[in-house]
Design an enzyme around this catalytic site. Structure first.
Site, PDB file in Angstrom:
ATOM      1  N   ASP A 466     -41.582  -2.669   8.612  1.00  0.00           N
ATOM      2  CA  ASP A 466     -41.068  -1.310   8.359  1.00  0.00           C
ATOM      3  C   ASP A 466     -40.136  -1.156   7.005  1.00  0.00           C
ATOM      4  OD1 ASP A 466     -39.110  -3.148   9.407  1.00  0.00           O
ATOM      5  OD2 ASP A 466     -38.095  -1.704  10.864  1.00  0.00           O
ATOM      6  N   GLU A 467     -40.937  -1.596   5.916  1.00  0.00           N
ATOM      7  CA  GLU A 467     -40.374  -1.688   4.682  1.00  0.00           C
ATOM      8  C   GLU A 467     -41.470  -0.903   3.760  1.00  0.00           C
ATOM      9  OE1 GLU A 467     -38.146  -4.899   3.844  1.00  0.00           O
ATOM     10  OE2 GLU A 467     -37.438  -4.410   1.832  1.00  0.00           O
ATOM     11  N   GLU A 749     -44.064 -14.271   1.551  1.00  0.00           N
ATOM     12  CA  GLU A 749     -42.826 -14.010   1.097  1.00  0.00           C
ATOM     13  C   GLU A 749     -42.060 -15.137   1.004  1.00  0.00           C
ATOM     14  OE1 GLU A 749     -40.680 -11.283   3.747  1.00  0.00           O
ATOM     15  OE2 GLU A 749     -39.650 -10.580   2.128  1.00  0.00           O
TER      16      GLU A 749
HETATM   17  C1  BGC Z   1     -38.219  -7.037  -0.091  1.00  0.00           C
HETATM   18  C2  BGC Z   1     -38.354  -7.792  -1.577  1.00  0.00           C
HETATM   19  C3  BGC Z   1     -37.465  -7.249  -2.186  1.00  0.00           C
HETATM   20  C4  BGC Z   1     -35.882  -7.643  -1.704  1.00  0.00           C
HETATM   21  C5  BGC Z   1     -34.933  -7.290  -2.623  1.00  0.00           C
HETATM   22  C6  BGC Z   1     -36.796  -7.117   0.492  1.00  0.00           C
HETATM   23  O1  BGC Z   1     -36.655  -6.835   1.654  1.00  0.00           O
HETATM   24  O2  BGC Z   1     -39.202  -7.439   0.752  1.00  0.00           O
HETATM   25  O3  BGC Z   1     -39.444  -8.101  -1.790  1.00  0.00           O
HETATM   26  O4  BGC Z   1     -37.516  -7.242  -3.584  1.00  0.00           O
HETATM   27  O5  BGC Z   1     -35.924  -7.085  -0.315  1.00  0.00           O
HETATM   28  O6  BGC Z   1     -34.123  -8.510  -2.733  1.00  0.00           O
END
Ligand code: BGC
Length: 902
Positions: A466-467, A749
């Protein structure tokens, strides 16, 4: 013979919906080496026979073949196809044939917007369902040209006479809707019939109204979905019609009873209504619960054309195996982690419910693992029609998945009944990389798949949990890699307009673009964002670094002009908030997710003062160069001086009198080297210290988002080529190939998304499709293939070829289709260190080939080489366009193990 392989318009192959005269470029081909353009002729006409030319350049004496901007005032009219042709002369006194292309204009004059935004009065702000809209267009004359312009506040599909107008999906994409909404232009002449035509659309919540953003908010932009469409028809008799959405249109709730980006879609096929696309009387519509739409007075000045790079289903993946998990779930494995949706075929009873849940990974026991999706449901629910075999694919959602759990599905299905559509913005593939190491090839494939997985209208961090938002840092560090793999010029330029639109008045750049967090009241309660919603080093620097990269890669000066104010404001913001040139500000992500972070922390050990100030210096230096390129010399000097001051302060603060960094992290060393923040004489010590830090860490990186993209550059640029290769080729945790060994098909990630014992990193942030660490792709193109841009002649007009030919690999075959044409590099080295290298240099460009440790250099064939120097076994060869083969023996290389034990 000289020929034009391709004309590009605004650096794209196709432009449909431009509102100002585009920029032209062309790629040339020749069967002669050393071919250059000497002149070109370009014409633009209203007709394909060029009888009505509105512009002709005549022969222009120039080598310039990219980024041709017509300075004369050439007036374009709205809704019209224009024909373009180009021919060139070469230095061999040949004239090419004409090469042809076209472009279509959008709505140039705002007064031409006659359509109104319309909405379904029954639309409820709390429900993400769908609405059918339908309107009619009567045609009684012969059509010359007809274009449809459409958009939505929400997401939409549009049909004429029952056929979908295009393969576009999830239009109009995601922009900062309050400031810019893109409309799509379609050539629909062939779809229209004499008499009544029905224009129908299905509109859903999408990013506009549905839940989006990690604060889990809905209605970020508005309460109800809206739709707008306008047909402009030009008739053969010279007259024209404009027919737009208005209160004459009818609407009804559609069969999608729920659809959102994160959670998936629920579709009740029993609610489908044929009247949506069939000709019928208003009375019949009303009897079938259709009602008149509500016409709205929306601001149409924010409508802008989207001329290319629309989201489409670009690939179909077949199911690879059916798994029954230990917990007895039936799971389809597509063999590839991807972003898109499932299409399935069933033969079931009316009303039978199908449920499919999409997810990325199985857990260590082989069971369905959904925890890393956080609250995103990624579930498709379909109620069958029951009229024989029926098929379905979702509309207004997308899923990040490799696996699909058939939660409820008829038992007697075949594997071929289920397939996956790969959905992303249309992009031309420009990069090819294959080498003798299959794991590196898999890594390249994973990078490409993470690009496909996250370039869905905006550059997102990840496509599954959910991002799925436009984190600026991720887009910044991946920009060069993305533009080796694909022509992402249009994709980035579009998003940079939103970066600019959402930039704060004081110049701050939001952490995510489109910015759905800055004005969100929930921020106050968020553990992270309550500290700040904008202006983090490496993240916000996208405002300067992305346009700069596009300039270097495509030779596009225009992008620097267009983004100039945005860049300027960002540099000034940093300057204003710096304390005696040390810049730091509120929430910083630092070397995000670095492995030298304290236990349970996301923030790497390199202090923010250092990462922020390093980026402050880097972006300021680049900005000063940009000012110079745009002829703003005074400004350039001013920012050059600022850069010098930042650099001095950086050196005084972070480097001691022995030329050593006071901060003993890998990332501190990487940034200092890569951003050129140390004096030349100190670099040897700093680079050696970086190697020592690696050795102390069992020769493994412990870097995060900030250090990782540059670590191999920092090594190979400073004489540690073997070490760069070694790092790249590490196979145990943490390394790029560790993921490959664990079966990754996209970039993770976390270095340890799946740990060595098979357990998962914490589910709160464990995406398996996050391109950030894929930024290593750029190092592979620039150093294994050796293709490097020359800043002084951007767009690869002149480029450096410096392949790091190294025993770690036996052979490499690769290419990059630059704006001038195809650059190819192909090398192999046998066990005697005999090297064969084959090159292709595009017409109208030159390259400088640099080969190290060369003995007995020979060129094959009798091509002329402008200039070749070999000093201390290092060869520097100037090459013109053409094909080349060189052979030599590479001097005894420093043995890999010897380096290790040094
Ligand atoms: C995202 C990253 C993002 C970061 C910020 C995360 O939740 O998935 O890729 O750059 O937050 O630090």
């Amino acid at each position: 013979m000289i020929a034009i392989r391709q004309i590009q318009i605004n650096f794209q192959n196709e432009q449909i919906g431009v509102t100002k005269l585009p920029i032209f470029s062309w790629k040339l081909e020749s069967n002669n080496n050393e071919t250059f353009q000497t002149e070109y002729e370009l014409q633009i006409a209203r007709d394909e026979n060029f009888k009505n030319a509105i512009y002709t350049s005549d022969w222009v004496l120039t080598e310039k073949s990219i980024g041709i901007k017509i300075e004369e005032n050439v007036e374009l009219v709205s809704a019209k196809r224009y024909y373009v042709r180009v021919r060139v002369k070469s230095n061999y006194h040949e004239i090419s044939d004409w090469s042809y292309t076209t472009f279509v204009t959008g709505i140039i004059n705002q007064n031409l917007w006659k359509a109104k935004f319309i909405t379904n009065p029954k639309d409820n702000r709390l429900v993400s369902d769908s609405s059918y809209f339908r309107g009619e267009a009567n045609i009684s004359k012969e059509i010359d040209e007809a274009y449809l312009f459409s958009t939505a506040k929400g997401v939409y599909n549009i049909y004429i006479n029952g056929s979908k107008v295009s393969s576009d999906e999830l239009s109009p994409g995601w922009t900062s809707y309050n400031k810019r909404i893109l409309y799509q232009t379609y050539d629909v002449k062939d779809m229209l019939v004499d008499g009544a035509n029905i224009i129908s659309s299905l509109v859903g919540a999408g990013w506009y109204k549905g839940k989006i953003g990690f604060l889990n908010d809905r209605n970020n932009y508005g309460k109800s979905t809206e739709f707008l469409a306008q047909l402009i028809i030009r008739y053969n008799d010279g007259s024209y019609d404009i027919i737009g959405s208005s209160s004459n249109w009818m609407c009804k709730k559609g069969p999608i009873i729920f659809s959102e980006i994160y959670d998936g879609e629920i579709y009740d096929s029993k609610l489908e209504d044929e009247l949506w696309t069939t000709l019928c009387a208003k009375k019949e519509l009303i009897e079938n619960n259709w009602e008149i739409v509500k016409e709205l007075e929306g601001d149409l000045s924010i409508l802008l054309p989207q001329a290319s790079n629309r989201v489409k289903s670009n690939q179909i993946i077949t199911a690879k195996q059916i798994i029954t998990t230990p917990e007895n779930d039936t799971v389809i494995d597509f063999g590839q982690n991807l972003t898109g949706w499932i299409e399935f075929k069933v033969n079931a009873k009316r009303g039978e419910k199908i449920i499919i849940e999409c997810f990325e990974s199985l857990d260590s026991d082989g069971n369905v693992y959904q925890e890393n999706l956080r609250s995103a449901k990624q579930t498709i629910i379909y109620y069958c029609k029951g009229l024989g075999t029926e098929s379905y694919k979702p509309h207004f959602t997308f899923q990040g998945f490799r696996y699909a759990k058939l939660t409820k599905f008829p038992d007697n299905f075949k594997m071929t009944d289920i397939k996956a559509h790969v959905i992303y913005s249309e992009l031309d593939v420009t990069g090819e990389f294959k080498c003798s190491n299959q794991k590196l090839n898999q890594l390249q494939s994973n990078i490409m798949w993470s690009l496909k997985g996250n370039f869905l209208d905006i550059p997102t961090d990840c496509p599954q949990r959910d991002e799925r938002v436009g984190w600026t840092g991720d887009a910044q560090i991946f920009c060069k890699t993305a533009n080796f793999l694909t022509n992402a010029h249009g994709f980035y330029s579009k998003w940079l307009k939103d970066v600019e639109a959402d930039q704060l008045v004081n110049g701050g750049v939001p952490h995510v673009v489109p910015d759905i967090i800055s004005n969100n009241p929930k921020v106050e309660g968020d553990w992270l964002l309550s500290q700040g919603t904008h202006s983090a080093a490496a993240w916000a620097d996208v405002a300067v670094l992305a346009p700069w990269n596009l300039y270097l890669i495509y030779g596009d000066k225009n992008i620097l002009e267009e983004q100039f104010e945005s860049m300027h404001k960002w540099i000034d913001f940093m300057n204003e908030h710096a304390n005696d040139y040390i810049w730091n500000y509120k929430l910083q992500f630092g070397d995000w997710l670095a492995l030298d972070a304290a236990e349970d922390s996301y923030f790497g050990a390199t202090p923010n003062d250092l990462t922020c100030t390093a980026y402050f210096a880097y972006s300021t230096r680049i900005f000063s160069k940009i000012c110079k390129i745009l002829g703003k010399d005074e400004m350039s000097n001013k920012y050059r001086q600022l850069y010098e001051c930042i650099k001095d302060k950086y050196q005084n603060t972070f480097i001691n009198e022995n030329n050593k960094l006071k901060i003993q992290t890998q990332t501190a060393h990487i940034l200092t080297l890569y951003f050129d923040l140390a004096e030349e004489a100190w670099k040897k010590t700093i680079a050696a210290d970086l190697v020592t830090l690696l050795e102390n860490n069992n020769f493994h990186l412990n870097t995060g988002f900030v250090g990782t993209p540059y670590i191999c550059h920092a090594l190979s640029d400073n004489g540690y080529v073997n070490e760069a290769y070694r790092l790249l080729l590490n196979e145990d945790y943490p390394s790029w190939l560790y993921q490959v060994n664990r079966g990754a098909t996209t970039i993770w990630e976390h270095w340890d998304g799946i740990k060595a014992d098979g357990s998962m990193w914490s589910p709160d942030m464990n995406s398996f499709n996050h391109y950030a660490y894929g930024a290593i792709g750029e190092w592979m193109y620039q150093n294994i293939l050796g293709i490097k841009v020359d800043e002084k002649k951007p767009g690869y007009k002149h480029f450096i070829l410096k392949p790091l030919i190294n025993k770690h690999l036996k052979s490499v075959v690769g290419s990059y289709d630059s704006v001038y044409g195809m650059i190819k590099v192909n090398w192999e080295m046998n066990s005697n260190n005999d090297v064969v290298i084959k090159l292709q240099i595009p017409v109208n460009t030159t390259a400088t080939l640099i080969l190290e440790d060369v003995i007995n250099l020979q060129k094959e064939s009798d091509i002329c080489i402008n200039n070749c120097e070999v000093i201390n076994n290092n060869a520097m060869i100037k090459l013109g366009p053409g094909l080349y083969t060189f052979k030599y023996q590479q001097k005894q290389m420093i043995n890999y193990n010897v380096t290790l034990d040094r």
